[in-house]
Design a protein around this motif. Structure first.
Motif, PDB file in Angstrom:
ATOM      1  N   TYR A 239       0.857  -1.189   0.000  1.00  0.00           N
ATOM      2  CA  TYR A 239       0.000   0.000   0.000  1.00  0.00           C
ATOM      3  C   TYR A 239       0.892   1.237   0.000  1.00  0.00           C
ATOM      4  O   TYR A 239       1.765   1.399   0.866  1.00  0.00           O
ATOM      5  N   ILE A 254      -0.762  -3.013   6.851  1.00  0.00           N
ATOM      6  CA  ILE A 254      -1.780  -2.245   6.136  1.00  0.00           C
ATOM      7  C   ILE A 254      -3.046  -2.144   6.973  1.00  0.00           C
ATOM      8  O   ILE A 254      -3.653  -1.074   7.091  1.00  0.00           O
ATOM      9  N   GLN A 299      -7.718   6.049  -6.143  1.00  0.00           N
ATOM     10  CA  GLN A 299      -7.164   4.729  -5.850  1.00  0.00           C
ATOM     11  C   GLN A 299      -6.925   3.941  -7.135  1.00  0.00           C
ATOM     12  O   GLN A 299      -7.766   3.939  -8.030  1.00  0.00           O
ATOM     13  N   LEU A 311      -2.263  -1.587  -3.624  1.00  0.00           N
ATOM     14  CA  LEU A 311      -3.182  -0.447  -3.634  1.00  0.00           C
ATOM     15  C   LEU A 311      -2.340   0.819  -3.586  1.00  0.00           C
ATOM     16  O   LEU A 311      -1.515   0.988  -2.687  1.00  0.00           O
TER      17      LEU A 311
END
Length: 334
Positions: A239, A254, A299, A311
């Protein structure tokens, strides 16, 4: 088949169909959709002034690619830093919440809207290509390309993505075929270490299982189901959140980060957009103090066969500045 006669009357109508392909080419070179648009405008301006020198020995498309590549190389030469990056390229992951403020002056890689890609993703690759068009638009691929020096970057994109013969690349960049092959060898070595996907590897479009995975992802965010969200991540998922330098690796770290962050908001809404031919969303956050959904971040998801690989969230204040080019409003009223 030769291109139609090119003159100042016909140039706009003949050049315009190549705009999207040129913008995508410039995006791969520059790592920014904004800068790519500027480079395309510069390309058309240079082509207009050079029309008298166009003799038709090359196709109009290739002639425009030559001009666009030089425009991008000139733009890169004016930069203090010639690459744009993602946080994972700057150092190891962390498990700590980020202190201080985001790094707003750093040249962060930016996403590219799918609406700018159009039918290009379905083009048949040329005989010289080593990367499929779909693969070469992915955020991770463009981030890896940005690590190449400008000359290597141009050579690899022209030869391995667009499919130009090395002789044509040499004619554009200067040097012999042997010297350009050497440039390509160094560039390909960097790509192997930075990107890790072998040229020619086939990454299929999302299948039905992955589409259901994305639906579950949206439901988890909009219902604030932290366990459900974390459960969709692969064990070693990553992430990142530019313009913050901090990034995280693994479900545990995360999940711990989002457990701290989600409680600061009154809710989330996700609107699908598509970026870099990957699932992407505009995220709107609801403040506990007012019934307005404000643009929060953009995103971009990377999907694996059995979960979410990564992500990347382009956060405030960078993220909301990207909403307009993705067709998103800055505010949604409840």
């Amino acid at each position: 088949m030769r291109d139609p006669v090119l003159d100042r009357d016909s140039f706009p109508s003949l050049a315009e169909p190549h705009r999207r392909a040129l913008k995508l080419h410039c995006y791969r070179m520059l790592g920014s959709a904004h800068e790519a648009e500027d480079a395309v405008q510069e390309t058309f301006a240079r082509a207009w002034h050079a029309l008298d020198g166009f003799e038709g020995r090359a196709s109009l498309k290739n002639w425009l690619y030559r001009i666009a590549t030089n425009a991008c190389l000139d733009a890169l030469s004016r930069r203090a830093r010639q690459e744009r990056v993602l946080p994972g390229q700057l150092g190891p992951s962390t498990s700590e919440l980020p202190p201080g403020e985001p790094d707003l002056d750093f040249p962060w890689l930016q996403p590219f809207p799918d609406i700018e890609v159009g039918e290009l993703a379905d083009e048949s690759p040329g005989p010289e290509t080593r990367y499929e068009t779909r693969e070469s638009i992915r955020l991770a691929f463009v981030a890896a390309v940005q690590q190449l020096p400008p000359r290597q970057r141009a050579a690899l994109i022209l030869a391995d993505v667009i499919g130009w013969p090395v002789s044509e690349v040499a004619a554009l960049l200067g040097g012999t075929v042997a010297s350009i092959n050497s440039v390509l060898q160094r560039a390909r070595g960097t790509m192997r270490s930075q990107y890790g996907i072998a040229p020619g590897s086939h990454r299929p479009p999302p299948d039905e299982w992955q589409r259901r995975l994305v639906d579950r992802y949206v439901r988890a965010w909009e219902s604030a189901d932290l366990d459900g969200f974390v459960g969709l991540l692969k064990e070693d998922a990553s992430y990142a959140m530019p313009p913050w330098r901090h990034w995280y690796r693994g479900r545990e770290d995360i999940g711990r980060f989002f457990a701290e962050v989600w409680r600061l908001y009154g809710g989330f809404r996700l609107l699908p957009v598509g970026a870099n031919l990957q699932p992407a969303f505009g995220l709107y956050a609801l403040s506990p103090r007012e019934p307005i959904w404000r643009a929060h971040s953009l995103q971009v998801l990377s999907l694996g066969a059995d979960g979410i690989d990564g992500l990347t969230m382009f956060m405030k204040p960078l993220g909301p500045t990207l909403f307009d080019e993705f067709g998103l409003a800055p505010i949604l009223h409840a």
